[in-house]
Design a protein around this motif. Structure first.
Motif, PDB file in Angstrom:
ATOM      1  N   MET A  77       1.674  -2.512   0.128  1.00 29.97           N
ATOM      2  CA  MET A  77       0.724  -1.760  -0.690  1.00 29.97           C
ATOM      3  C   MET A  77      -0.673  -1.957  -0.110  1.00 29.97           C
TER       4      MET A  77
ATOM      5  N   MET B 158       3.214   1.162  -4.858  1.00 27.61           N
ATOM      6  CA  MET B 158       2.680   1.504  -3.544  1.00 27.61           C
ATOM      7  C   MET B 158       1.167   1.603  -3.482  1.00 27.61           C
ATOM      8  N   THR B 159       0.491   1.677  -4.618  1.00 22.09           N
ATOM      9  CA  THR B 159      -0.942   1.963  -4.591  1.00 22.09           C
ATOM     10  C   THR B 159      -1.711   1.136  -5.610  1.00 22.09           C
TER      11      THR B 159
END
Length: 140
Positions: free
Chosen positions: A1, A74-75
């Motif tokens: 990430m 992921m973010t």
């Protein structure tokens, strides 16, 4: 990430490029641009996943409800808005950019249908393809 510091730097750079181009917002769907900008690695599909980055304001990740956990992993983008199969994801995404103010979105590497559906949801918003000015130059 992607870590928060790197994300904030990339978002700030994208906002500067938005200001230079005269656009109000950036609308990015799954692509290498989305991965670079927000760390999100999704394949394109018939289900909308997009990051909306207003020139002023917080970024919004719009994704199907069943992808929320995966997308969040992921973010570092905090505002995640989900949509259900019975909802219009383009209308939902467009609602986060407010009333059209001129050039409303800058489009990068999208399926044309996605652009058309998003613009239709924005109603009278204009679009500008500023990929070269905004996203493609972010890595420089």
């Amino acid at each position: 990430m992607i870590d928060r510091h790197a994300l904030n730097e990339r978002l700030a750079r994208a906002r500067r490029k938005l200001a230079e181009s005269g656009a109000d917002a950036l609308y990015v769907t799954p692509s290498t641009n989305l991965f670079y900008l927000a760390g999100i690695s999704f394949h394109r599909s018939e289900r909308l996943t997009a990051v909306l980055l207003p020139r002023d304001g917080e970024p919004v990740l719009v994704t199907p409800a069943f992808e929320e956990t995966h997308a969040r992993s992921m973010t570092a983008i905090e505002k995640v808005v989900t949509w259900q199969e019975t909802e219009d994801p383009f209308r939902k995404a467009a609602s986060f950019l407010g009333a059209p103010k001129g050039v409303q979105s800058s489009v990068s590497l999208l399926y044309y249908d996605y652009v058309g559906m998003f613009v239709k949801a924005m109603q009278e918003a204009g679009t500008v393809d500023d990929t070269d000015k905004i996203v493609a130059r972010l890595e420089k």
